[in-house]
Scaffold this active site. Structure first.
Site, mmCIF file in Angstrom:
data_model
loop_
_atom_site.group_PDB
_atom_site.id
_atom_site.type_symbol
_atom_site.label_atom_id
_atom_site.label_comp_id
_atom_site.label_asym_id
_atom_site.label_seq_id
_atom_site.Cartn_x
_atom_site.Cartn_y
_atom_site.Cartn_z
ATOM 1 N N GLN A 68 4.297 -2.731 -7.110
ATOM 2 C CA GLN A 68 5.305 -2.056 -6.286
ATOM 3 C C GLN A 68 4.851 -2.065 -4.814
ATOM 4 O O GLN A 68 4.006 -2.855 -4.435
ATOM 5 C CB GLN A 68 5.567 -0.623 -6.759
ATOM 6 C CG GLN A 68 6.310 -0.524 -8.080
ATOM 7 C CD GLN A 68 5.435 -0.746 -9.293
ATOM 8 O OE1 GLN A 68 4.416 -0.123 -9.469
ATOM 9 N NE2 GLN A 68 5.842 -1.649 -10.167
ATOM 10 N N GLY A 116 6.995 -7.530 -11.066
ATOM 11 C CA GLY A 116 7.195 -8.954 -11.328
ATOM 12 C C GLY A 116 6.485 -9.703 -10.220
ATOM 13 O O GLY A 116 6.921 -9.681 -9.085
ATOM 14 N N HIS A 117 5.320 -10.290 -10.541
ATOM 15 C CA HIS A 117 4.530 -10.975 -9.532
ATOM 16 C C HIS A 117 4.590 -12.479 -9.777
ATOM 17 O O HIS A 117 4.520 -12.924 -10.914
ATOM 18 C CB HIS A 117 3.081 -10.483 -9.567
ATOM 19 C CG HIS A 117 2.944 -9.016 -9.225
ATOM 20 N ND1 HIS A 117 1.759 -8.357 -9.224
ATOM 21 C CD2 HIS A 117 3.881 -8.100 -8.859
ATOM 22 C CE1 HIS A 117 1.956 -7.085 -8.863
ATOM 23 N NE2 HIS A 117 3.240 -6.911 -8.667
ATOM 24 N N ASP A 139 7.698 -6.336 -3.926
ATOM 25 C CA ASP A 139 8.011 -7.758 -3.836
ATOM 26 C C ASP A 139 7.574 -8.396 -2.522
ATOM 27 O O ASP A 139 8.217 -9.326 -2.024
ATOM 28 C CB ASP A 139 9.525 -7.991 -4.055
ATOM 29 C CG ASP A 139 9.995 -7.448 -5.378
ATOM 30 O OD1 ASP A 139 9.214 -7.511 -6.349
ATOM 31 O OD2 ASP A 139 11.126 -6.940 -5.457
ATOM 32 N N LYS A 157 2.701 -10.021 -3.313
ATOM 33 C CA LYS A 157 1.327 -9.616 -3.622
ATOM 34 C C LYS A 157 0.679 -10.609 -4.589
ATOM 35 O O LYS A 157 -0.482 -10.939 -4.459
ATOM 36 C CB LYS A 157 1.324 -8.212 -4.259
ATOM 37 C CG LYS A 157 1.891 -7.138 -3.343
ATOM 38 C CD LYS A 157 2.014 -5.802 -4.050
ATOM 39 C CE LYS A 157 3.087 -5.778 -5.129
ATOM 40 N NZ LYS A 157 4.468 -5.897 -4.649
HETATM 41 P P1 GDP Z 1 5.318 -9.473 -5.684
HETATM 42 O O1 GDP Z 1 6.026 -8.611 -6.642
HETATM 43 O O2 GDP Z 1 4.821 -8.728 -4.478
HETATM 44 O O3 GDP Z 1 4.199 -10.291 -6.287
HETATM 45 O O4 GDP Z 1 6.400 -10.516 -5.133
HETATM 46 P P2 GDP Z 1 7.523 -11.290 -6.010
HETATM 47 O O5 GDP Z 1 6.848 -12.362 -6.789
HETATM 48 O O6 GDP Z 1 8.383 -10.346 -6.739
HETATM 49 O O7 GDP Z 1 8.421 -11.890 -4.857
HETATM 50 C C1 GDP Z 1 7.924 -12.780 -3.900
HETATM 51 C C2 GDP Z 1 8.708 -14.111 -3.983
HETATM 52 O O8 GDP Z 1 8.497 -14.865 -2.812
HETATM 53 C C3 GDP Z 1 8.267 -14.994 -5.121
HETATM 54 O O9 GDP Z 1 9.372 -15.708 -5.615
HETATM 55 C C4 GDP Z 1 7.275 -15.956 -4.450
HETATM 56 O O10 GDP Z 1 7.145 -17.200 -5.125
HETATM 57 C C5 GDP Z 1 7.918 -16.128 -3.115
HETATM 58 N N1 GDP Z 1 7.011 -16.387 -1.989
HETATM 59 C C6 GDP Z 1 5.741 -15.942 -1.822
HETATM 60 N N2 GDP Z 1 5.290 -16.277 -0.582
HETATM 61 C C7 GDP Z 1 6.298 -16.928 0.017
HETATM 62 C C8 GDP Z 1 6.455 -17.501 1.329
HETATM 63 O O11 GDP Z 1 5.590 -17.431 2.186
HETATM 64 N N3 GDP Z 1 7.660 -18.093 1.581
HETATM 65 C C9 GDP Z 1 8.663 -18.173 0.677
HETATM 66 N N4 GDP Z 1 9.778 -18.775 1.035
HETATM 67 N N5 GDP Z 1 8.547 -17.626 -0.563
HETATM 68 C C10 GDP Z 1 7.389 -17.013 -0.871
HETATM 69 P P1 IMO Z 2 6.581 -5.429 -7.715
HETATM 70 O O1 IMO Z 2 5.202 -5.110 -8.248
HETATM 71 C C1 IMO Z 2 10.383 -3.892 -6.234
HETATM 72 C C2 IMO Z 2 11.796 -0.103 -7.928
HETATM 73 C C3 IMO Z 2 13.046 -0.152 -8.780
HETATM 74 C C4 IMO Z 2 13.624 1.219 -8.496
HETATM 75 C C5 IMO Z 2 12.373 2.091 -8.406
HETATM 76 C C6 IMO Z 2 12.043 2.840 -9.683
HETATM 77 O O2 IMO Z 2 7.149 -6.664 -8.265
HETATM 78 O O3 IMO Z 2 6.579 -5.342 -6.229
HETATM 79 P P2 IMO Z 2 10.993 2.092 -12.002
HETATM 80 O O4 IMO Z 2 11.484 1.143 -13.039
HETATM 81 O O5 IMO Z 2 9.650 1.758 -11.468
HETATM 82 O O6 IMO Z 2 11.075 3.525 -12.428
HETATM 83 O O7 IMO Z 2 12.040 1.954 -10.786
HETATM 84 O O8 IMO Z 2 11.310 1.219 -8.058
HETATM 85 N N1 IMO Z 2 10.704 -1.031 -8.339
HETATM 86 C C7 IMO Z 2 10.390 -2.159 -7.707
HETATM 87 N N2 IMO Z 2 10.967 -2.756 -6.653
HETATM 88 N N3 IMO Z 2 9.270 -4.433 -6.781
HETATM 89 C C8 IMO Z 2 8.664 -3.817 -7.825
HETATM 90 O O9 IMO Z 2 7.483 -4.233 -8.334
HETATM 91 C C9 IMO Z 2 9.232 -2.648 -8.355
HETATM 92 N N4 IMO Z 2 8.929 -1.829 -9.378
HETATM 93 C C10 IMO Z 2 9.821 -0.825 -9.356
HETATM 94 O O10 IMO Z 2 13.909 -1.186 -8.378
HETATM 95 O O11 IMO Z 2 14.243 1.223 -7.234
HETATM 96 MG MG MG Z 3 7.896 -8.439 -7.560
#
Ligand code: GDP
Ligand code: IMO
Ligand code: MG
Length: 432
Positions: A232, A40-41, A13, A16
């Site tokens: 991840q 979840g991106h 998270d 990316k």
């Molecule tokens: P990913 O899994 O690495 O793609 O990241 P996620 O989407 O799970 O989580 C990142 C969260 O931060 C999302 O809700 C984005 O919309 C939000 N986000 C991304 N860049 C920024 C930033 O620079 N500032 C803030 N406040 N939110 C951001």
């Molecule tokens: P993105 O791509 C954050 C974590 C789960 C758990 C461990 C194993 O959005 O960054 P799994 O279901 O993969 O066997 O769970 O990995 N996990 C993540 N944490 N971001 C993710 O993906 C994750 N995908 C798996 O919470 O601790």
């Molecule tokens: Mg994510």
């Protein structure tokens, strides 16, 4: 002309999705190569927010081909749901999405095994998986005998294969339950139902399925620009992360080649994505975790709740020991620092520069998870800044203390910073 890969350097998270969407403009192909619908991106532009799990975050640029490569594990229902949601939002999918026939398929038995084994009772703390069947599907892939690949869905022997696998799984699923109460909740799998369901999925996915490996190797020969999207974070890597509190794929830089099939020599640029602080979802050690008001403040300002499972993310200070390790492991060429805006308003900001393990100072990541659980972070305290920065467009316009913070992070990691993100939107990105 070469490949760039984007990998998370923490526990996932890191935002990316945002940086992949941003970099897609310079590429002809974007590839997801490991993980599955546990990811979840998020991509935000034009006033809309899109959540992606399996489909590459490059899908919003109609001129770019989005590939799901062989190392991904695919839950067809989840993928079709995502395709439908994107279609409804008017995103062009038909010509752009390409799914590898070598990728493995997630079935209902994988989710059931995930439910039963996540908290198996073998360890004191549950892994806290996303429950998407990821680990069990990768286990079957490596075990081979009961695995099904996307290409297998189209073979004449698919129904027979499912019947055989269901018989085996029904034999051992109840035995995976850690007690009688849970065993009573295990329902036998119905092979005919699963065959009918998956035959229908296969029909709907057919237009997208093909030989992604040959396509990518041709793209290499043609010297195309390819962007690889990691899922991840590196600390969740099955070989190099905080095992066993990890995911079941190589989510650090080491996974790019195996998952995509691209030759290592073709990868010229590795963008390591980091949050300006740290988060983690699920179980396992987290040295800089803040279980106090400060952690809650970060959670509130950063909206730190899981994209997939909605669980509150555990929050803490930036851990330079972890990121120095993962950036070296991944051969990172540059850093992208995300969510810097979340740190506005703190008087002081801590950065973990080393660990104390049983009274000794260490600067490496212990391999043993119990040792990591015992370390105490050694902090360096930097002055914070009060100004909101989400509208800042240039590096020079950032508050002095924000710049000092970034410089220190870059110095501790030993890598230059290429991008700084100050908000979720595409335009809230500062290029250095
Ligand atoms: P990913 O899994 O690495 O793609 O990241 P996620 O989407 O799970 O989580 C990142 C969260 O931060 C999302 O809700 C984005 O919309 C939000 N986000 C991304 N860049 C920024 C930033 O620079 N500032 C803030 N406040 N939110 C951001
Ligand atoms: P993105 O791509 C954050 C974590 C789960 C758990 C461990 C194993 O959005 O960054 P799994 O279901 O993969 O066997 O769970 O990995 N996990 C993540 N944490 N971001 C993710 O993906 C994750 N995908 C798996 O919470 O601790
Ligand atoms: Mg994510």
């Amino acid at each position: 002309m070469a490949a760039t890969c984007v990998i998370g350097l923490q526990w996932g998270d890191e935002a990316k999705g945002k940086i992949v969407d941003f970099l897609t403009a310079q590429n002809e192909i974007v590839v997801r190569y490991q993980g599955g619908a546990n990811a979840g991106h998020t991509v935000v532009f034009g006033g809309a927010k899109y959540k992606l799990s399996l489909i590459p975050s490059g899908i919003f640029r109609p001129e770019v081909r989005s590939c799901i490569a062989s190392g991904v594990v695919i839950d067809p229902a989840s993928l079709l749901g995502e395709i439908e949601r994107l279609r409804e939002s008017g995103v062009e999918i038909e010509k752009n999405l390409f799914i590898s026939n070598r990728a493995h398929v997630i079935f209902p038995w994988h989710k059931e095994e995930d439910r039963l084994m996540n908290d198996s009772g073998v360890r004191t703390e549950a892994i806290g998986t996303t429950g998407r069947g990821i680990g069990p599907c990768y286990r079957d892939k490596v075990g081979r005998s009961t695995a099904v690949r996307i290409g297998d869905l189209y073979r004449d022997d698919f129904p027979e294969k499912v019947r055989k696998i269901v018989a085996i799984k029904n034999g051992y699923l109840p035995g995976m339950a850690k007690n009688d109460e849970i065993r009573a909740t295990v329902k036998p799998l119905d092979a005919d139902e699963i065959i009918a369901e998956y035959t229908e999925y296969a029909k709907r996915l057919k237009p997208f399925v093909g030989d992604v490996v040959s396509y990518l190797l041709d793209a290499v020969d043609a010297d195309k620009n390819i962007l690889l999207e990691g899922a991840q974070g590196s600390m969740l890597d099955v070989d190099y992360g905080t095992f066993p509190y990890v995911t079941s794929s190589n989510s650090s830089g080491v996974g790019v080649i195996a998952g995509s099939g691209l030759p290592a020599r073709f990868i010229k640029r590795v963008v390591g994505v980091i949050k300006a602080y740290t988060t983690r979802v699920g179980g396992g050690p987290f040295p800089t975790e803040l279980k106090d008001d400060v952690g809650q403040r970060i959670r509130d300002r950063g909206h730190e709740y899981g994209t997939v499972t909605k669980r509150p993310r555990r929050c803490g200070w930036f851990d330079a020991v972890a990121v120095r390790y993962t950036s070296r492991l991944g051969g990172v060429s540059e850093l992208s620092v995300m969510l810097l805006d979340v740190l506005s308003g703190f008087d002081e900001i801590n950065v973990c520069v080393a660990y104390e393990l049983d009274g000794k100072r260490i600067d490496y990541m212990p391999a043993d998870v119990d040792e990591l659980a015992r370390v105490k972070p050694i902090y360096e305290t930097l002055p914070g800044w009060q100004e909101e920065i989400d509208q800042v467009k240039t590096y020079d316009a950032l508050p002095e203390n924000a710049k000092k913070y970034l410089e220190r992070v870059s110095q501790l990691i030993g890598k230059p910073i290429a991008f700084v993100s100050v908000g979720p939107g595409r335009e809230q990105t500062i290029i250095l």
